[in-house]
Enzyme design. Structure first.
Site, PDB file in Angstrom:
ATOM      1  N   ASP A  18       0.802  -1.225   0.000  1.00 48.82           N
ATOM      2  CA  ASP A  18       0.000   0.000   0.000  1.00 48.82           C
ATOM      3  C   ASP A  18       0.835   1.276   0.000  1.00 48.82           C
ATOM      4  O   ASP A  18       0.447   2.287   0.577  1.00 48.82           O
ATOM      5  CB  ASP A  18      -0.957   0.020   1.209  1.00 48.82           C
ATOM      6  CG  ASP A  18      -1.844  -1.210   1.227  1.00 48.82           C
ATOM      7  OD1 ASP A  18      -2.264  -1.633   0.129  1.00 48.82           O
ATOM      8  OD2 ASP A  18      -2.108  -1.746   2.307  1.00 48.82           O
ATOM      9  N   LYS A  21       1.965   2.142  -5.160  1.00 47.76           N
ATOM     10  CA  LYS A  21       2.559   1.587  -6.390  1.00 47.76           C
ATOM     11  C   LYS A  21       1.677   1.828  -7.616  1.00 47.76           C
ATOM     12  O   LYS A  21       2.172   2.189  -8.677  1.00 47.76           O
ATOM     13  CB  LYS A  21       2.757   0.066  -6.246  1.00 47.76           C
ATOM     14  CG  LYS A  21       3.696  -0.318  -5.129  1.00 47.76           C
ATOM     15  CD  LYS A  21       3.791  -1.835  -4.991  1.00 47.76           C
ATOM     16  CE  LYS A  21       2.552  -2.488  -4.397  1.00 47.76           C
ATOM     17  NZ  LYS A  21       2.312  -2.218  -2.981  1.00 47.76           N
ATOM     18  N   GLY A  45      -4.354  -4.428  -4.050  1.00 48.26           N
ATOM     19  CA  GLY A  45      -5.404  -3.447  -4.306  1.00 48.26           C
ATOM     20  C   GLY A  45      -4.743  -2.160  -4.751  1.00 48.26           C
ATOM     21  O   GLY A  45      -4.261  -1.396  -3.936  1.00 48.26           O
ATOM     22  N   HIS A  46      -4.680  -1.949  -6.044  1.00 49.01           N
ATOM     23  CA  HIS A  46      -3.971  -0.783  -6.570  1.00 49.01           C
ATOM     24  C   HIS A  46      -4.987   0.256  -7.031  1.00 49.01           C
ATOM     25  O   HIS A  46      -5.734   0.051  -7.975  1.00 49.01           O
ATOM     26  CB  HIS A  46      -3.009  -1.208  -7.680  1.00 49.01           C
ATOM     27  CG  HIS A  46      -1.932  -2.129  -7.179  1.00 49.01           C
ATOM     28  ND1 HIS A  46      -1.001  -2.722  -7.976  1.00 49.01           N
ATOM     29  CD2 HIS A  46      -1.645  -2.533  -5.912  1.00 49.01           C
ATOM     30  CE1 HIS A  46      -0.180  -3.463  -7.231  1.00 49.01           C
ATOM     31  NE2 HIS A  46      -0.560  -3.374  -5.978  1.00 49.01           N
ATOM     32  N   GLN A 229       2.083  -6.085  -3.116  1.00 53.08           N
ATOM     33  CA  GLN A 229       2.514  -6.171  -1.712  1.00 53.08           C
ATOM     34  C   GLN A 229       3.798  -5.359  -1.512  1.00 53.08           C
ATOM     35  O   GLN A 229       3.998  -4.392  -2.226  1.00 53.08           O
ATOM     36  CB  GLN A 229       2.695  -7.638  -1.281  1.00 53.08           C
ATOM     37  CG  GLN A 229       1.391  -8.428  -1.176  1.00 53.08           C
ATOM     38  CD  GLN A 229       0.887  -8.965  -2.503  1.00 53.08           C
ATOM     39  OE1 GLN A 229       1.624  -9.588  -3.228  1.00 53.08           O
ATOM     40  NE2 GLN A 229      -0.364  -8.708  -2.818  1.00 53.08           N
TER      41      GLN A 229
HETATM   42  P1  IMO Z   1      -0.853  -4.162  -2.328  1.00 52.35           P
HETATM   43  O1  IMO Z   1      -0.368  -4.718  -3.636  1.00 52.35           O
HETATM   44  C1  IMO Z   1      -0.966  -4.571   1.978  1.00 52.35           C
HETATM   45  C2  IMO Z   1      -1.027  -8.651   3.623  1.00 52.35           C
HETATM   46  C3  IMO Z   1      -2.278  -9.085   4.339  1.00 52.35           C
HETATM   47  C4  IMO Z   1      -1.679 -10.016   5.382  1.00 52.35           C
HETATM   48  C5  IMO Z   1      -0.557 -10.697   4.605  1.00 52.35           C
HETATM   49  C6  IMO Z   1      -0.926 -12.048   4.029  1.00 52.35           C
HETATM   50  O2  IMO Z   1      -2.137  -3.440  -2.402  1.00 52.35           O
HETATM   51  O3  IMO Z   1       0.225  -3.364  -1.663  1.00 52.35           O
HETATM   52  P2  IMO Z   1      -2.375 -12.781   1.919  1.00 52.35           P
HETATM   53  O4  IMO Z   1      -3.821 -12.555   1.624  1.00 52.35           O
HETATM   54  O5  IMO Z   1      -1.457 -12.211   0.899  1.00 52.35           O
HETATM   55  O6  IMO Z   1      -2.055 -14.211   2.253  1.00 52.35           O
HETATM   56  O7  IMO Z   1      -2.141 -11.957   3.297  1.00 52.35           O
HETATM   57  O8  IMO Z   1      -0.224  -9.811   3.549  1.00 52.35           O
HETATM   58  N1  IMO Z   1      -1.239  -8.155   2.247  1.00 52.35           N
HETATM   59  C7  IMO Z   1      -1.181  -6.859   1.899  1.00 52.35           C
HETATM   60  N2  IMO Z   1      -0.992  -5.736   2.638  1.00 52.35           N
HETATM   61  N3  IMO Z   1      -1.073  -4.456   0.650  1.00 52.35           N
HETATM   62  C8  IMO Z   1      -1.222  -5.552  -0.125  1.00 52.35           C
HETATM   63  O9  IMO Z   1      -1.181  -5.492  -1.465  1.00 52.35           O
HETATM   64  C9  IMO Z   1      -1.329  -6.818   0.495  1.00 52.35           C
HETATM   65  N4  IMO Z   1      -1.513  -8.084   0.055  1.00 52.35           N
HETATM   66  C10 IMO Z   1      -1.445  -8.885   1.131  1.00 52.35           C
HETATM   67  O10 IMO Z   1      -2.931  -7.978   4.929  1.00 52.35           O
HETATM   68  O11 IMO Z   1      -1.079  -9.282   6.413  1.00 52.35           O
HETATM   69 MG    MG Z   2      -3.309  -2.362  -1.284  1.00 48.65          MG
END
Ligand code: IMO
Ligand code: MG
Length: 379
Positions: A18, A21, A45-46, A229
């Site tokens: 988050d 990106k 979630g972009h 992530q």
């Molecule tokens: P973007 O791309 C923030 C976190 C989840 C959890 C951990 C594992 O938007 O930055 P998962 O469902 O992947 O097995 O969850 O990773 N997590 C994220 N946190 N931004 C994301 O994506 C995330 N995708 C997974 O909250 O702590």
């Molecule tokens: Mg996100």
């Protein structure tokens, strides 16, 4: 950023996700021929805001809103046919003609409804020890990939074979769902029916992405590799077990797309001027008082995928140094600086003491607005 002469750029989160990106990928998309997703799935979630219209993308690369930019979903992504079809439909309804510009790797592992059920059942059983996953089935889908029993996008080309594979897979997981977790098994026929419909929409998109990227490379076209992530959620280098199930670091851009490591020219790390984290796990600089509230409110720190409130804290330079190291970050893009506007002081964690507590450098705050400043001198 010195990106002008650069060809292939990896953009990745340098914190816990988050970092903004999607926005940066969107801005830079105008300068490239293609954008590639290489890991993760629809847990990402972009958020893109273009001409005041907000679009949240989970699976399709953030370059898709630029006409003329090709988008690729690489083999490293766990692909939910359901999520892909939903996103395609949403974008088509918004008037974007994207089917001709989106290609999906035949090698993507399929993420199925049973993975989602497993993810949720596990988190529930873990209770207080839960990871706080997005509940999208990401972990179980990667497990099936590594266990060599999963389905791949190429299987959508032969639904008869797919049915046989799906039955075997479902039998295995339904045993666990029923006998271990004590929840309802997933209905194979229902999954199959849904996949049959989705396959018709997805089949025309399937391609040998590795081969296509080699052609792009040979013809001198620029590519952006869009990470999902962040570095601290990496399965190997992150805050295990409070991580996601893929490698989120730069090396994954090569393995998750099939473009060799020597073809990457620049790694752009995206970081917030503070830190946020969704879900459980260590967060040394976390704030739960008034400053934390300031950051959460001004930064609108609510998850784009799950709507959960994000935990907020000070910028952690120790973690950042590690992120720079493990990703060979060439340059950093700092986002959301204006969220710090109006604070009395700003802290940066520069070390951890023997007890693991953050050691801070404190800077005076500012009351002026830094919003939309375009010149360094104006800062
Ligand atoms: P973007 O791309 C923030 C976190 C989840 C959890 C951990 C594992 O938007 O930055 P998962 O469902 O992947 O097995 O969850 O990773 N997590 C994220 N946190 N931004 C994301 O994506 C995330 N995708 C997974 O909250 O702590
Ligand atoms: Mg996100």
């Amino acid at each position: 950023m010195g990106l002008k002469m650069v060809k292939n750029v990896v953009i990745l989160g340098a914190q816990w996700g988050d970092e903004g990106k999607g926005k940066i990928v969107d801005v830079l998309s105008a300068k490239v021929a293609g954008v590639v997703r290489f890991q993760g799935g629809h847990n990402a979630g972009h958020t893109l805001v273009i001409d005041g219209v907000k679009t949240i993308l989970h699976l399709i690369p953030s370059g898709i809103l630029h006409p003329g930019v090709e988008c690729f979903i690489g083999n490293g992504v766990v692909l939910s046919p359901r999520a892909l079809v939903e996103e395609l439909t949403m974008l088509e309804q918004q008037g974007f003609d994207i089917a001709a510009r989106l290609k999906v790797s035949l090698g993507c592992s399929l993420l199925l409804p049973l993975h989602e059920e497993l993810d949720k059942a596990r988190e529930k059983m873990l209770g207080k020890a839960a990871i706080g996953t997005t509940g999208r089935g990401i972990g179980p889908a990667y497990e099936d990939k590594v266990a060599r029993r999963g389905l791949r996008a190429a299987d959508l080309l032969d639904m008869q074979q797919l049915e046989i594979k799906l039955e075997v897979l479902a039998e295995y997981h339904n045993f666990v769902l029923e006998k271990y977790y004590g929840v309802k098994p997933v209905a194979v026929q229902q999954m199959l029916d849904e996949l049959t419909v989705a396959a018709e929409k997805i089949k025309p998109l399937l391609a040998d992405i590795t081969g296509l990227l080699a052609i792009y490379q040979a013809s001198g076209k620029s590519l952006l590799f869009e990470g999902a992530q962040g570095a601290l959620l990496d399965i190997d280098h992150g805050t295990y077990p409070f991580v996601t199930s893929s490698n989120t670091t730069a090396g994954a851009a090569a393995t998750g797309s099939g473009l060799g490591p020597l073809f990457f020219d620049y790694v752009l790390g995206i970081a917030k001027a503070y830190t946020t984290r969704v879900g459980a796990g260590p967060f040394p600089t976390e704030l739960d008082g008034a400053v934390g509230k300031h950051l959460a409110e001004r930064g609108q720190e609510v998850g784009a995928t799950t709507g959960r409130a994000r935990r907020c804290g000070w910028f952690d330079a120790v973690a950042m140094r590690r992120a720079v190291q493990i990703n060979s970050i060439s340059g950093l893009c700092l986002t959301k600086l204006d969220v710090l506007d109006g604070l009395e002081f700003v802290r940066i964690c520069v070390d951890y003491d023997e007890a693991g507590k953050p050691v801070y450098e404190e800077l005076a705050g500012w009351q002026e607005s830094t919003f939309a400043i375009k010149k360094y001198a104006s800062l």
